[in-house]
Design a protein around this motif. Structure first.
Motif, PDB file in Angstrom:
ATOM      1  N   ALA A   1       0.829  -1.206   0.000  1.00 14.24           N
ATOM      2  CA  ALA A   1       0.000   0.000   0.000  1.00 14.24           C
ATOM      3  C   ALA A   1       0.864   1.257   0.000  1.00 14.24           C
ATOM      4  CB  ALA A   1      -0.925   0.002   1.216  1.00 14.24           C
TER       5      ALA A   1
ATOM      6  N   ASP B   1      -6.672   3.280  -3.907  1.00 14.64           N
ATOM      7  CA  ASP B   1      -8.125   3.386  -3.750  1.00 14.64           C
ATOM      8  C   ASP B   1      -8.837   2.413  -4.683  1.00 14.64           C
ATOM      9  OD1 ASP B   1      -8.215   5.229  -1.734  1.00 14.64           O
ATOM     10  OD2 ASP B   1      -8.787   6.937  -2.988  1.00 14.64           O
TER      11      ASP B   1
ATOM     12  N   GLU C   1      -8.589  -1.113  -3.436  1.00 14.72           N
ATOM     13  CA  GLU C   1      -9.453  -1.377  -2.294  1.00 14.72           C
ATOM     14  C   GLU C   1     -10.922  -1.483  -2.708  1.00 14.72           C
ATOM     15  OE1 GLU C   1      -8.393  -1.641   1.422  1.00 14.72           O
ATOM     16  OE2 GLU C   1      -7.164  -2.561  -0.133  1.00 14.72           O
TER      17      GLU C   1
ATOM     18  N   ARG D   1     -11.299  -4.818  -4.354  1.00 14.80           N
ATOM     19  CA  ARG D   1     -11.256  -5.866  -3.318  1.00 14.80           C
ATOM     20  C   ARG D   1     -12.577  -5.935  -2.565  1.00 14.80           C
ATOM     21  NH1 ARG D   1      -9.988  -6.356   2.038  1.00 14.80           N
ATOM     22  NH2 ARG D   1      -9.550  -4.147   2.300  1.00 14.80           N
TER      23      ARG D   1
ATOM     24  N   ILE E   1     -16.168  -0.557   3.377  1.00 13.83           N
ATOM     25  CA  ILE E   1     -14.966  -0.057   2.704  1.00 13.83           C
ATOM     26  C   ILE E   1     -15.360   0.961   1.629  1.00 13.83           C
ATOM     27  CG2 ILE E   1     -12.995  -0.669   1.245  1.00 13.83           C
ATOM     28  CD1 ILE E   1     -12.952  -3.393   2.597  1.00 13.83           C
TER      29      ILE E   1
ATOM     30  N   SER F   1      -6.819  -4.786   7.622  1.00 11.84           N
ATOM     31  CA  SER F   1      -6.928  -4.162   6.299  1.00 11.84           C
ATOM     32  C   SER F   1      -7.510  -2.754   6.398  1.00 11.84           C
ATOM     33  CB  SER F   1      -7.771  -5.028   5.358  1.00 11.84           C
ATOM     34  OG  SER F   1      -9.106  -5.133   5.817  1.00 11.84           O
ATOM     35  N   SER F   2      -8.509  -2.557   7.250  1.00 10.22           N
ATOM     36  CA  SER F   2      -9.072  -1.212   7.449  1.00 10.22           C
ATOM     37  C   SER F   2      -8.070  -0.313   8.152  1.00 10.22           C
ATOM     38  CB  SER F   2     -10.370  -1.287   8.262  1.00 10.22           C
ATOM     39  OG  SER F   2     -11.401  -1.893   7.515  1.00 10.22           O
TER      40      SER F   2
ATOM     41  N   ARG G   1      -5.370   0.616   5.624  1.00 13.13           N
ATOM     42  CA  ARG G   1      -5.881   1.523   4.588  1.00 13.13           C
ATOM     43  C   ARG G   1      -5.992   2.952   5.112  1.00 13.13           C
ATOM     44  NH1 ARG G   1     -10.076  -0.909   3.888  1.00 13.13           N
ATOM     45  NH2 ARG G   1     -11.466   0.287   5.213  1.00 13.13           N
TER      46      ARG G   1
END
Length: 278
Positions: free
Chosen positions: A85, A94, A97, A100, A111, A225-226, A229
């Motif tokens: 990332a 972006d 994500e 995904r 997300i 993951s959050s 990000r």
């Protein structure tokens, strides 16, 4: 509507920067006996996104390979995802994500909501396409039976942040309740969640992301993951302000929360992005 809040990030451009030197150091860290994660973290978390892209270009020139591919080949798990990332241009990250979130049997709406509520108008409209506030909003919502969602969408997505902040004040004067309360009372599902997220971002982007970070670390496990990000995407924008709001809301620092929830080199990397313990 522009929701960017300025240069209040924890990651700043490195003085006396040399992309070629950094590329060589990264290559040695990856190609040596055992990947030296500390070198990867030290470089990638102490260079701006623009500098990291120059490093990526120099890395290709030096090795004939992309840095992202080598990071994927020599690291794994959540650390790999975080380092990749950092090495990816923000717009491309972006897009990754979003794809995904939409991949597989179900869509991860939270997300999509986070990304499009905190980005540009065009992306907000794209999100609304995928899923099919003053007197005008009051007429569209509280004053009539049923809600004309398009009026809410048009105003929330087409006005500037200062205009929207004044709208929040005037709406409460007219209706006797906040716009967020009206949205929550009149709408349901993903559209409600998106519009509430937009209102929260208009009121305070740092508060919105402080809440999102807290949600990622509470309960039975960490949503890495959050967490990754948000830390990467806000690291050069307003992470200092997010840190301050986090401490105000929860009475402990974001740094201490990360230290408590994450361990090993992943924890070291996220802590480096977070910066000081305040």
């Amino acid at each position: 509507m522009s929701l960017q809040t300025g240069e209040r990030g924890t990651i700043k451009p490195q003085a006396h920067f040399d992309a070629g030197d950094d590329a060589v150091a990264l290559r040695k860290a990856i190609e040596g006996l055992g990947t030296k994660e500390k070198t990867l973290i030290d470089i990638l978390t102490h260079r701006s996104s623009a500098q990291r892209q120059l490093i990526c270009e120099a890395y290709v020139e030096a090795t004939g390979r992309t840095l992202v591919d080598d990071l994927r080949g020599d690291t794994s798990g959540d650390l790999e995802a975080l380092l990749v990332a950092l090495a990816t241009p923000p717009a491309a990250f972006d897009c990754h994500e979003v794809m995904r979130a939409m991949k597989g049997a179900g869509t991860t709406e939270s997300i999509l909501i986070e990304i499009f509520a905190s980005r540009s108008n065009q992306k907000i409209y794209l999100y609304l396409y995928i899923f099919s506030p003053t007197q005008t909003l009051y007429d569209a919502g509280e004053k009539k039976w049923g809600t004309d969602e398009s009026k809410f969408v048009d105003i929330l997505c087409q006005r500037s942040v200062p205009q929207l902040r004044q709208t929040l004040v005037e709406y409460k004067n007219i209706s006797g309740k906040t716009l967020q309360q009206s949205i929550e009372g009149e709408m349901t599902g993903e559209l409600e969640e998106l519009l509430v997220a937009i209102v929260k971002c208009v009121k305070s982007m740092p508060t919105y992301f402080a809440e999102r970070l807290h949600e990622s670390m509470k309960g039975g496990g960490t949503d890495e993951s959050s967490l990754n990000r948000i830390m990467v995407s806000r690291s050069e924008i307003d992470l200092l302000d997010i840190r301050a709001e986090f401490k105000k809301l929860y009475e402990y620092s974001l740094h201490s929360a990360i230290k408590s929830d994450l361990s090993g080199v992943l924890g070291d990397c996220v802590e480096a992005i977070c910066g000081g313990d305040d």
